[in-house]
Structures are given as C-alpha cells and as structure tokens.
Design an enzyme around this catalytic site. Structure first.
Site, short mmCIF file in Angstrom:
data_model
loop_
_atom_site.label_atom_id
_atom_site.label_comp_id
_atom_site.label_asym_id
_atom_site.label_seq_id
_atom_site.Cartn_x
_atom_site.Cartn_y
_atom_site.Cartn_z
N CYS A 121 -23.58 20.60 19.05
CA CYS A 121 -23.97 19.18 18.92
C CYS A 121 -22.94 18.22 19.52
O CYS A 121 -23.30 17.26 20.22
CB CYS A 121 -24.19 18.84 17.45
N HIS A 242 -22.97 12.14 14.59
CA HIS A 242 -21.58 12.38 15.00
C HIS A 242 -21.10 11.22 15.87
O HIS A 242 -21.86 10.71 16.71
CB HIS A 242 -21.47 13.66 15.84
P1 NAP Z 1 -29.06 25.42 6.99
O1 NAP Z 1 -29.55 24.06 6.62
O2 NAP Z 1 -28.11 26.10 6.08
O3 NAP Z 1 -30.35 26.37 7.22
C1 NAP Z 1 -30.22 27.71 7.54
C2 NAP Z 1 -31.58 28.29 7.91
O4 NAP Z 1 -31.41 29.64 8.35
C3 NAP Z 1 -32.56 28.35 6.75
O5 NAP Z 1 -33.87 28.17 7.25
C4 NAP Z 1 -32.37 29.77 6.24
O6 NAP Z 1 -33.51 30.28 5.57
C5 NAP Z 1 -32.21 30.50 7.56
N1 NAP Z 1 -31.55 31.79 7.37
C6 NAP Z 1 -30.34 32.02 6.81
N2 NAP Z 1 -30.06 33.33 6.79
C7 NAP Z 1 -31.14 33.95 7.35
C8 NAP Z 1 -31.47 35.31 7.60
N3 NAP Z 1 -30.64 36.28 7.30
N4 NAP Z 1 -32.66 35.58 8.21
C9 NAP Z 1 -33.52 34.59 8.53
N5 NAP Z 1 -33.26 33.27 8.31
C10 NAP Z 1 -32.08 32.97 7.72
O7 NAP Z 1 -28.35 25.39 8.41
P2 NAP Z 1 -28.64 24.46 9.69
O8 NAP Z 1 -27.77 23.27 9.62
O9 NAP Z 1 -30.09 24.28 9.87
O10 NAP Z 1 -28.03 25.34 10.85
C11 NAP Z 1 -28.51 26.62 11.14
C12 NAP Z 1 -27.77 27.17 12.34
O11 NAP Z 1 -28.09 26.38 13.48
C13 NAP Z 1 -26.25 27.11 12.22
O12 NAP Z 1 -25.76 28.22 11.54
C14 NAP Z 1 -25.82 27.02 13.64
O13 NAP Z 1 -25.67 28.30 14.22
C15 NAP Z 1 -26.95 26.28 14.29
N6 NAP Z 1 -26.62 24.86 14.47
C16 NAP Z 1 -26.46 24.41 15.70
C17 NAP Z 1 -26.14 23.11 15.91
C18 NAP Z 1 -25.89 22.62 17.29
O14 NAP Z 1 -24.93 21.99 17.48
N7 NAP Z 1 -26.70 22.88 18.26
C19 NAP Z 1 -26.00 22.21 14.88
C20 NAP Z 1 -26.18 22.68 13.59
C21 NAP Z 1 -26.49 24.02 13.42
P3 NAP Z 1 -33.59 30.26 3.95
O15 NAP Z 1 -34.25 28.97 3.59
O16 NAP Z 1 -34.47 31.45 3.66
O17 NAP Z 1 -32.21 30.42 3.42
C1 3JM Z 2 -22.89 24.72 14.02
O1 3JM Z 2 -23.07 31.75 12.41
C2 3JM Z 2 -22.81 30.82 11.66
O2 3JM Z 2 -22.30 30.98 10.57
C3 3JM Z 2 -23.14 29.42 12.13
C4 3JM Z 2 -21.94 28.58 12.38
C5 3JM Z 2 -22.32 27.25 12.99
C6 3JM Z 2 -22.44 27.06 14.37
C7 3JM Z 2 -22.38 28.24 15.28
O3 3JM Z 2 -21.28 28.73 15.57
O4 3JM Z 2 -23.45 28.69 15.71
C8 3JM Z 2 -22.52 26.15 12.14
C9 3JM Z 2 -22.81 24.91 12.66
C10 3JM Z 2 -22.71 25.79 14.89
C11 3JM Z 2 -22.79 25.55 16.34
O5 3JM Z 2 -23.68 24.83 16.78
O6 3JM Z 2 -21.93 26.02 17.10
#
Ligand code: NAP
Ligand code: 3JM
Length: 337
Positions: A121, A242
């Site tokens: 992000c 952000h």
């Molecule tokens: P979040 O609110 O904690 O949501 C996590 C999601 O992943 C929930 O839908 C959860 O399902 C699912 N999940 C967790 N463990 C799983 C598994 N073993 N199998 C299938 N689904 C699973 O997190 P978030 O903020 O949405 O972020 C999720 C991920 O997106 C991060 O870890 C990161 O890698 C990425 N991300 C990227 C950016 C970016 O900058 N592009 C920003 C934020 C996040 P349940 O409801 O069943 O727990």
């Molecule tokens: C943003 O794998 C993880 O635990 C997710 C960690 C995470 C990430 C990532 O590294 O994919 C949390 C929030 C990010 C990201 O966008 O890089």
C-alpha cells in the site's frame, strides 16, 4: 481469497461499484468464516473454506489472506487456469512476476505467467505521486517517512485501536495489546495515543520489512535499480488512510509551478495544495476515495533539484483493493485475458 478481511471486503465493494463483469463469484475464507453470509449485487452468497478445487472454472482470483495462504493456494489456482492477482508480499520480488500499478507500468502485465503481484500500500501511493515527476523531470533519489493507519494490519488491529481509544489515555497506556507492531511477535505495544516506528519485522540491516518493501518494490515498478530510495515506516492511531512525507531529488531543476502542473495532470492523482486556505490532504478526507492526494509541495531551500511532498491515500482502496481490480480491468482491456 480472504473475502471477510479488511482488504477482501473492500475488493467486494470495488467490484460492485465499478460494475466489474462477473458471471460467477466465490468468496473464499478460512474454516473460521465458512458459511458466513456475504451480499454481492443483491444476491446472498456463503463464504467457502478455500481448497485447491475452489479455483476450478475461475478466470481471475484476487488473493488477500496473507503470504503463506498465497504461497499455498496461488499455484493451485494457476494450475486450474486462473490468473492470480496477489495482494501479499509472497511473490512481489520474483523476477517472473509482474508487480503492477497500472498508472505506472501497465505494460508489464503482458509478461505474466499466471501470478501478478499488487504492491504494498505505501509503495502504490508513493509511485502514483512520483511517476509524473519521473516522466517530466527524471527522478534520482527518494527519502520517505510514512504515517500509516491501522487498517493496513487488518480488522483485528482496527478493533484494537477502537477499544484502546475508547478506554482513554490512562487505561490504553496499561492495556494488553495483542496486534501491533506485529501480531505473531512476543511483544506488543498499544497504538491508541501512541506512535510505533515499526511495521512488519526487522531485517538484519536494521530496516523493517515494510521499509524494504517500499525500497525494493519502487525500484522494480519504476524499472530503475539505480534509483536511491530510503524509507522509515511508522504506525499511527489512524483508522484508515496512509500519509507520507516524501523528499525527492530530480534530474532537472523545474519550478514549483511545473511540479504542480505535472502532478495535477497525472492519472489517479489529485493536487490538493493551497497553503493560503489551509488546503492539504489528510487521511480522514481521503477515506473511501479512489485517488492519491498530494499537497504541501515545497522546493528544498538548499538543493534546486530537491522537493518535498505530502502524499495521502486510502490504503485499503488504491493501496490494495482498487489497484487489484484495476489490474484485472487492464488485463481485460489489453485482451491479456
Ligand atoms: P484481515 O482483515 O485480517 O483478513 C484476513 C483474511 O484472510 C480473512 O478473510 C481471513 O478469513 C482470511 N484468511 C486467514 N487465514 C486464512 C487461511 N488459512 N485460509 C484462507 N483464508 C484465510 O487482513 P487484511 O487486512 O484483509 O489483509 C490480508 C492480507 O492482504 C495481508 O496479510 C497482506 O498480505 C495483504 N495486504 C496487502 C496490502 C497491500 O498493501 N497491498 C494491504 C493490506 C493487506 P477468516 O475470516 O476465515 O479468518
Ligand atoms: C500488509 O503474511 C502475512 O502475515 C501478511 C503480512 C502483511 C503484508 C505482506 O507481507 O503480505 C500484512 C499487511 C502486507 C503487505 O502488503 O506487504
């Protein structure tokens, strides 16, 4: 994949809002949320526990469930003919995986071999703001400090900020934090009434992984390994959006007016800069909006090639969900899918 998460819910909203062409859609989660009801365009769906077969017949799979889930399931999705748009850091630096912000490097999409990575992000909003400066004047150096919202750490972190804030200063100070700076670490700090200069874990060089993501991803997206990039990433008690203080050194020495014109003309970027009216972007006004907002643009007082900018965007929108959907839209437009 990750449909119930902070990013997944925003993906669903963007697909609806942008009227993305959908014949069939599946909402995948872990076992925990399987069976939960999800409304999409007037129809109620059930969240399904992800299994490799979930991807049969799927053209595009949006992943936001963490890096280990992407590592486990993205290959299974690609084997079944899907193109994966991955929001995690799992494949971003793989030389065979395009890392794309459509406003900057859409042409990299044609090189894909099944997986396309969505950048971090903080990287996305910075490269959107700086690409017009690179195009018009050449870009040699970036020094960025971020002011990042808790929504970047997921729904549980948003809830923790709200609970600590509601508890008040004294109670927050002594509260048992569980989420930040890094959920899986042994030690946690309250985020309400606080500022935490750590996002993600530390690398051996003393930078955090979030900082290294900004450094490495920016060079890859801008196709410039010689670009000098330094980052300091900081978490604030802000729900979403952000902010970034960015110092750049350009190859030319444009006027301030030329810099503002270049930023005002860039796609997906809104210039918001009028000191006389106290006009500058802030996360509260950017929440829920698509654009990257830029203000506080100043010429450095010592270096004619140096400029300072303040860059704000909703990290769940352009920083995550919207950018992924725009990648998918570009795949369709360019007839790659
Ligand atoms: P979040 O609110 O904690 O949501 C996590 C999601 O992943 C929930 O839908 C959860 O399902 C699912 N999940 C967790 N463990 C799983 C598994 N073993 N199998 C299938 N689904 C699973 O997190 P978030 O903020 O949405 O972020 C999720 C991920 O997106 C991060 O870890 C990161 O890698 C990425 N991300 C990227 C950016 C970016 O900058 N592009 C920003 C934020 C996040 P349940 O409801 O069943 O727990
Ligand atoms: C943003 O794998 C993880 O635990 C997710 C960690 C995470 C990430 C990532 O590294 O994919 C949390 C929030 C990010 C990201 O966008 O890089």
């Amino acid at each position: 994949m990750g449909a119930t998460g902070a990013v997944g819910q925003q993906m669903k909203e963007q697909l609806e809002k942008r009227d993305f062409p959908v014949n069939e859609i599946r909402f995948l989660t872990s076992k925990r949320s399987a069976g939960n009801k999800i409304d999409f365009k007037g129809t109620t769906y059930m969240a399904e526990e992800a299994i490799p077969e979930s991807f049969e017949g799927i053209d595009i799979a949006f992943f936001s469930a963490g890096g280990s889930v992407s590592e486990k399931f993205a290959p299974a999705a690609v084997e079944r003919g899907a193109i994966v748009v991955d929001n995690t850091s799992a494949f971003r630096m793989d030389p065979e995986v395009p890392l794309v912000v459509p406003e900057v490097n859409k042409s990299d999409l044609s090189q894909h071999r099944g997986i396309i990575s969505n950048p971090n992000c903080s990287t996305i909003q910075m490269v959107c703001a700086l690409q017009p400066l690179k195009e018009h004047f050449g870009l040699s150096k970036i020094v960025v400090s971020t002011y990042q919202a808790v929504s970047g750490a997921g729904i549980d972190a948003i809830n923790e900020l709200k609970e600590q804030s509601d508890a008040g200063f004294e109670k927050a100070k002594n509260s048992q934090a569980k989420m930040l700076p890094v959920k899986s670490a042994d030690k946690h700090y309250p985020i309400a009434y606080n500022v935490i200069p750590q996002i993600d874990v530390f690398a051996e060089n003393g930078y955090t992984l979030e900082e290294m993501k900004m450094i490495n991803e920016t060079k890859k997206i801008m196709h410039d390994d010689s670009l000098s990039v330094a980052a300091t990433c900081v978490r604030l008690p802000v729900v979403t959006g952000h902010s970034e203080s960015v110092y750049v050194e350009l190859e030319g020495a444009p006027t301030l007016a030329e810099i503002k014109d270049a930023i005002a003309g860039a796609p997906g970027v809104t210039l918001m800069d009028d000191p006389s009216g106290q006009v500058y972007p802030m996360p509260l006004m950017a929440a829920g909006l698509d654009d990257v907002f830029v203000g506080r643009i100043r010429a450095d007082l010592d270096n004619p090639q140096g400029f300072h900018l303040w860059v704000v965007s909703d990290n769940l929108v352009k920083g995550a969900a919207l950018n992924s959907i725009q990648i998918a839209e570009a795949l369709i437009e360019e007839k790659i899918i």
